[in-house]
Enzyme design. Structure first.
Site, PDB file in Angstrom:
ATOM      1  N   ASN A  10       0.859  -1.178   0.000  1.00 47.56           N
ATOM      2  CA  ASN A  10       0.000   0.000   0.000  1.00 47.56           C
ATOM      3  C   ASN A  10       0.901   1.236   0.000  1.00 47.56           C
ATOM      4  OD1 ASN A  10      -1.799   2.045   0.534  1.00 47.56           O
ATOM      5  ND2 ASN A  10      -2.432   1.292   2.558  1.00 47.56           N
ATOM      6  N   LYS A  12       0.021   4.258  -0.342  1.00 50.48           N
ATOM      7  CA  LYS A  12      -0.679   5.409   0.251  1.00 50.48           C
ATOM      8  C   LYS A  12      -0.538   6.652  -0.649  1.00 50.48           C
ATOM      9  CE  LYS A  12      -0.291   3.188   4.671  1.00 50.48           C
ATOM     10  NZ  LYS A  12      -0.254   3.277   6.111  1.00 50.48           N
ATOM     11  N   HIS A  97      -9.650   0.885   4.859  1.00 51.11           N
ATOM     12  CA  HIS A  97      -8.395   1.079   5.596  1.00 51.11           C
ATOM     13  C   HIS A  97      -8.670   2.014   6.781  1.00 51.11           C
ATOM     14  CE1 HIS A  97      -4.335   2.310   6.580  1.00 51.11           C
ATOM     15  NE2 HIS A  97      -3.907   1.252   5.908  1.00 51.11           N
ATOM     16  N   GLU A  99      -7.093   4.396   7.930  1.00 48.58           N
ATOM     17  CA  GLU A  99      -6.857   5.827   7.663  1.00 48.58           C
ATOM     18  C   GLU A  99      -8.087   6.445   6.995  1.00 48.58           C
ATOM     19  OE1 GLU A  99      -3.160   5.324   5.589  1.00 48.58           O
ATOM     20  OE2 GLU A  99      -2.155   4.839   7.476  1.00 48.58           O
ATOM     21  N   GLU A 168      -5.605  -5.329  10.603  1.00 51.00           N
ATOM     22  CA  GLU A 168      -4.660  -4.225  10.744  1.00 51.00           C
ATOM     23  C   GLU A 168      -4.911  -3.502  12.065  1.00 51.00           C
ATOM     24  OE1 GLU A 168      -2.741  -3.086   6.802  1.00 51.00           O
ATOM     25  OE2 GLU A 168      -4.298  -1.648   7.269  1.00 51.00           O
ATOM     26  N   GLY A 174       2.083   2.070  10.756  1.00 48.93           N
ATOM     27  CA  GLY A 174       3.016   3.189  10.625  1.00 48.93           C
ATOM     28  C   GLY A 174       3.708   3.571  11.921  1.00 48.93           C
ATOM     29  N   SER A 212       3.176  -2.341  10.303  1.00 46.61           N
ATOM     30  CA  SER A 212       4.629  -2.352  10.512  1.00 46.61           C
ATOM     31  C   SER A 212       5.277  -3.692  10.180  1.00 46.61           C
ATOM     32  CB  SER A 212       4.966  -1.918  11.950  1.00 46.61           C
ATOM     33  OG  SER A 212       4.491  -0.614  12.194  1.00 46.61           O
TER      34      SER A 212
HETATM   35  P1  PGA Z   1       2.614   0.109   7.701  1.00 56.96           P
HETATM   36  O1  PGA Z   1       1.178   0.319   7.010  1.00 56.96           O
HETATM   37  O2  PGA Z   1       3.187  -1.164   7.131  1.00 56.96           O
HETATM   38  O3  PGA Z   1       3.397   1.326   7.313  1.00 56.96           O
HETATM   39  O4  PGA Z   1       2.385  -0.002   9.164  1.00 56.96           O
HETATM   40  C1  PGA Z   1       0.317  -0.786   6.801  1.00 56.96           C
HETATM   41  C2  PGA Z   1      -0.960  -0.296   6.185  1.00 56.96           C
HETATM   42  O5  PGA Z   1      -1.361   0.839   6.448  1.00 56.96           O
HETATM   43  O6  PGA Z   1      -1.607  -1.037   5.416  1.00 56.96           O
END
Ligand code: PGA
Length: 264
Positions: A10, A12, A97, A99, A168, A174, A212
């Site tokens: 992803n 983003k 997601h 976010e 997740e 992140g 992560s």
């Molecule tokens: P990250 O993000 O690996 O940077 O923690 C995962 C995601 O948002 O799908």
């Protein structure tokens, strides 16, 4: 029942047009041949068409989207429909997601509608579920995930078996703070159980982990019996790291990988 592993990157809202093209080309170049897993990259929406051009003529690296409209067509300014994505060669689509749930206030109902639209358009939705740190601390993880899953299950019925779920944990996205393999395995097993209770062929559904994931922790996470791959953010934007994770998924899927899924 062996489920084919899936590693999705992803990207983003990052990178210029040139940088997105270059990253796609770099991942493609470094990817080993004949991988026993599916590999997907999800560029920012405005760069999907350009990345599709980079991926043309090969079938190893698949294209994904980060979101899809809740409606099929019409006066929905700024939205991108499933059919539009499919026309560009998109095969997978991240839905719900955290976010988007947080910043765009996407409700469970909206996530369910988007999941349905994605399936209708011939895309495989990767439906994200996860609890916050406060919810985990309060012991609500199963309840929160059950609630998020319910909305999608109600909309899809038996078609729930056609989606990919992504666990997740919001506190792990992140942050560099990964769920331990045991913590993630426990939640994945509980999610599979919740699906089985809804009468879905849960042993067929892929449940990937996100939060992560990186080359250092991927092998141990991917060796867990109910972890069927990864949804990778930060590490997906470094071609070497992403390919390392893909290779770890490939090793864990090989016969004889053993309980730890590691051959080395
Ligand atoms: P990250 O993000 O690996 O940077 O923690 C995962 C995601 O948002 O799908």
């Amino acid at each position: 029942m062996t489920r084919r592993k899936l590693v999705a990157g992803n990207w983003k809202m990052t990178g210029s047009l040139a940088a997105n093209r270059a990253l796609a080309a770099e991942v493609l170049e470094r990817l080993p041949g004949h991988l026993p897993c599916d590999v997907v990259i999800c560029p920012p929406p405005v760069h999907v068409a350009a990345v599709a051009e980079v991926l043309q003529g090969q079938a190893q690296l698949l294209l994904g989207a980060q979101d899809v409209a809740a409606e099929a067509d019409g006066a929905y300014t700024g939205d991108v429909s499933g059919a539009m994505l499919r026309e560009l060669g998109v095969r997978y689509c991240i839905v719900g997601h955290s976010e988007r749930r947080q910043h765009q206030h996407e409700s469970n109902l909206a996530v369910a509608q988007k999941t349905q639209r994605a399936l209708d358009a011939g895309l495989t939705p990767i439906v994200c579920l996860g609890e916050t740190a406060q919810q985990r601390d309060a012991g609500w993880t199963d309840w929160v995930l059950g609630h998020q899953l319910d909305a999608v299950a109600r909309a899809l019925g038996q078609r729930l078996a056609e989606v990919v779920l992504a666990y997740e944990p919001v506190w792990a996205i992140g942050t560099g703070q990964t769920a331990s393999p045991a913590q993630a395995q426990q939640v994945h097993a509980a999610l599979r159980e919740q699906m089985a209770q809804r009468g879905v062929a849960a042993e067929r559904v892929r449940i990937v982990y996100g939060g992560s994931m990186n080359p250092a922790n991927a092998a141990d996470l991917l060796a867990q019996p109910d972890i069927d791959g990864g949804l990778v953010g930060g590490a997906a934007r470094v071609a070497d790291d992403f390919v390392d994770i893909v290779e770890a998924a490939g090793r864990s899927a090989m016969p004889g990988a053993g309980a730890m899924g590691k051959l080395e």
